[in-house]
Scaffold this motif. Sequence first.
Motif, PDB file in Angstrom:
ATOM      1  N   VAL A 237       0.869  -1.140   0.113  1.00 31.26           N
ATOM      2  CA  VAL A 237      -0.086  -0.203   0.135  1.00 31.26           C
ATOM      3  C   VAL A 237       0.899   0.988   0.287  1.00 31.26           C
ATOM      4  N   ARG A 238       0.774   2.006  -1.176  1.00 32.03           N
ATOM      5  CA  ARG A 238       1.621   3.266  -1.268  1.00 32.03           C
ATOM      6  C   ARG A 238       0.962   4.049  -0.207  1.00 32.03           C
ATOM      7  N   ALA A 239       1.615   5.369   0.015  1.00 37.41           N
ATOM      8  CA  ALA A 239       1.173   6.508   0.716  1.00 37.41           C
ATOM      9  C   ALA A 239       0.012   6.918   0.157  1.00 37.41           C
ATOM     10  N   SER A 240      -0.197   7.004  -1.119  1.00 38.56           N
ATOM     11  CA  SER A 240      -1.472   7.402  -1.856  1.00 38.56           C
ATOM     12  C   SER A 240      -2.684   6.563  -1.651  1.00 38.56           C
ATOM     13  N   GLY A 241      -2.330   5.542  -0.815  1.00 39.39           N
ATOM     14  CA  GLY A 241      -3.430   4.736  -0.771  1.00 39.39           C
ATOM     15  C   GLY A 241      -3.790   3.478  -2.055  1.00 39.39           C
ATOM     16  N   ASP A 242      -2.884   3.722  -2.853  1.00 36.68           N
ATOM     17  CA  ASP A 242      -3.142   2.841  -3.901  1.00 36.68           C
ATOM     18  C   ASP A 242      -2.322   1.480  -3.687  1.00 36.68           C
ATOM     19  N   GLU A 243      -3.046   0.324  -4.079  1.00 43.85           N
ATOM     20  CA  GLU A 243      -2.479  -1.032  -3.563  1.00 43.85           C
ATOM     21  C   GLU A 243      -1.903  -1.664  -4.832  1.00 43.85           C
ATOM     22  N   THR A 244      -1.049  -2.530  -4.457  1.00 37.38           N
ATOM     23  CA  THR A 244      -0.338  -3.606  -5.490  1.00 37.38           C
ATOM     24  C   THR A 244      -0.355  -4.654  -4.810  1.00 37.38           C
ATOM     25  N   ARG A 245      -0.811  -5.824  -5.499  1.00 32.05           N
ATOM     26  CA  ARG A 245      -0.735  -7.304  -4.788  1.00 32.05           C
ATOM     27  C   ARG A 245       0.216  -8.060  -5.676  1.00 32.05           C
ATOM     28  N   ILE A 246       1.356  -8.821  -4.952  1.00 31.55           N
ATOM     29  CA  ILE A 246       2.010  -9.642  -5.680  1.00 31.55           C
ATOM     30  C   ILE A 246       1.886 -11.011  -5.204  1.00 31.55           C
ATOM     31  N   GLY A 247       1.791 -12.052  -6.279  1.00 30.30           N
ATOM     32  CA  GLY A 247       1.297 -13.422  -5.924  1.00 30.30           C
ATOM     33  C   GLY A 247       0.847 -14.278  -7.028  1.00 30.30           C
ATOM     34  N   PRO A 248       0.509 -15.283  -6.966  1.00 29.94           N
ATOM     35  CA  PRO A 248       0.313 -16.178  -5.630  1.00 29.94           C
ATOM     36  C   PRO A 248       1.990 -16.641  -5.405  1.00 29.94           C
ATOM     37  N   ILE A 249       2.136 -16.535  -4.090  1.00 27.29           N
ATOM     38  CA  ILE A 249       3.338 -17.292  -3.529  1.00 27.29           C
ATOM     39  C   ILE A 249       3.168 -18.289  -2.683  1.00 27.29           C
ATOM     40  N   CYS A 250       3.759 -19.588  -3.108  1.00 34.03           N
ATOM     41  CA  CYS A 250       3.464 -20.915  -2.356  1.00 34.03           C
ATOM     42  C   CYS A 250       4.183 -20.990  -1.140  1.00 34.03           C
TER      43      CYS A 250
ATOM     44  N   LEU B  79       0.390  -9.143  -9.323  1.00 33.23           N
ATOM     45  CA  LEU B  79       1.500  -8.990 -10.264  1.00 33.23           C
ATOM     46  C   LEU B  79       2.308 -10.409  -9.803  1.00 33.23           C
ATOM     47  N   PRO B  80       2.648 -11.042 -10.856  1.00 36.60           N
ATOM     48  CA  PRO B  80       3.263 -12.543 -10.535  1.00 36.60           C
ATOM     49  C   PRO B  80       4.760 -12.265 -10.118  1.00 36.60           C
ATOM     50  N   LEU B  81       5.336 -13.360  -9.454  1.00 30.80           N
ATOM     51  CA  LEU B  81       6.793 -13.232  -9.169  1.00 30.80           C
ATOM     52  C   LEU B  81       7.481 -12.779 -10.585  1.00 30.80           C
ATOM     53  N   VAL B  82       8.744 -12.364 -10.207  1.00 37.61           N
ATOM     54  CA  VAL B  82       9.295 -11.934 -11.495  1.00 37.61           C
ATOM     55  C   VAL B  82      10.199 -13.312 -12.162  1.00 37.61           C
ATOM     56  N   PRO B  83      10.061 -13.339 -13.288  1.00 34.84           N
ATOM     57  CA  PRO B  83      10.540 -14.683 -13.762  1.00 34.84           C
ATOM     58  C   PRO B  83      12.211 -14.290 -13.997  1.00 34.84           C
ATOM     59  N   THR B  84      12.902 -15.394 -13.713  1.00 33.97           N
ATOM     60  CA  THR B  84      14.373 -15.007 -13.812  1.00 33.97           C
ATOM     61  C   THR B  84      15.010 -15.578 -15.129  1.00 33.97           C
ATOM     62  N   GLU B  85      14.151 -16.102 -15.943  1.00 31.64           N
ATOM     63  CA  GLU B  85      14.821 -16.398 -17.293  1.00 31.64           C
ATOM     64  C   GLU B  85      15.287 -15.460 -17.986  1.00 31.64           C
ATOM     65  N   PRO B  86      16.312 -15.144 -18.634  1.00 36.35           N
ATOM     66  CA  PRO B  86      16.750 -13.787 -19.108  1.00 36.35           C
ATOM     67  C   PRO B  86      16.003 -13.241 -20.163  1.00 36.35           C
ATOM     68  N   GLY B  87      15.462 -14.203 -21.144  1.00 34.26           N
ATOM     69  CA  GLY B  87      14.294 -13.516 -22.197  1.00 34.26           C
ATOM     70  C   GLY B  87      13.176 -13.010 -21.650  1.00 34.26           C
ATOM     71  N   GLU B  88      12.543 -13.713 -20.617  1.00 34.06           N
ATOM     72  CA  GLU B  88      11.405 -13.444 -19.907  1.00 34.06           C
ATOM     73  C   GLU B  88      11.488 -12.225 -19.102  1.00 34.06           C
ATOM     74  N   LEU B  89      12.658 -12.087 -18.441  1.00 35.14           N
ATOM     75  CA  LEU B  89      12.977 -10.862 -17.467  1.00 35.14           C
ATOM     76  C   LEU B  89      13.275  -9.729 -18.487  1.00 35.14           C
ATOM     77  N   ARG B  90      13.894  -9.978 -19.532  1.00 36.80           N
ATOM     78  CA  ARG B  90      14.102  -8.691 -20.554  1.00 36.80           C
ATOM     79  C   ARG B  90      12.973  -8.210 -20.962  1.00 36.80           C
TER      80      ARG B  90
END
Length: 195
Positions: free
Chosen positions: A28-41, A81-92
């Motif tokens: 939750v940013r100071a502006s009140g806007d929310e971002t969710r990251i997941g799912p995380i097992c 937002l999903p977890l960040v992929p670590t495969e170079p092409g996807e991350l790029r």
Amino acid sequence: MHVSRPPRHPAIDPSGSSPTGSFAVLVVRASGDETRIGPICDLAQADRIQDFLARQRHSTRPDAYGSTATVCPYDWQHEHLPLVPTEPGELRELLDDPDQGIGGLFPDVWDRLCGQMPYPQAREAFDQALAHPRSSTPGLRDGVGPAPGRKADGGSASIELALADGTRARWTVSSNDPRLDQVERLLGAPDTLIP
């Protein structure tokens, strides 16, 4: 004397399980806007991401300053937002994304990547992604040609930052990278970055 502490994750039962079987990090940013990251097992990974993102509340970055981060059960009814992929092409591809990429709203791809893994691993994944060719035509900005005054096959600029914790971070950007415009504006020396 025994002091009772509130649970670290009020919405998650004491056994460390979630009603949905997976977790999310709610920012939750100071502006009140929310971002969710997941799912995380894994709860430990969710804690690691939450801890890193929560420490950014003291950042000088306007959209991170004053933000909070908490672990909660994953709720499929909210956008995540999903977890960040670590495969170079996807991350790029993700680095170039206007919303999630570098310079996007907090937590951008770099913030999330640093939360997912220790800094040396995040830096290595980031560098490998930058070295990976783009899926679009290299050297082109928005598909219309190289940045003004630059060759499509130009050189690169390296910036080394001394961080408050005593570590140093090195960032290299090629002349055909659209983020170079941001660096040049910040440094105010466009003619000295690219020969």
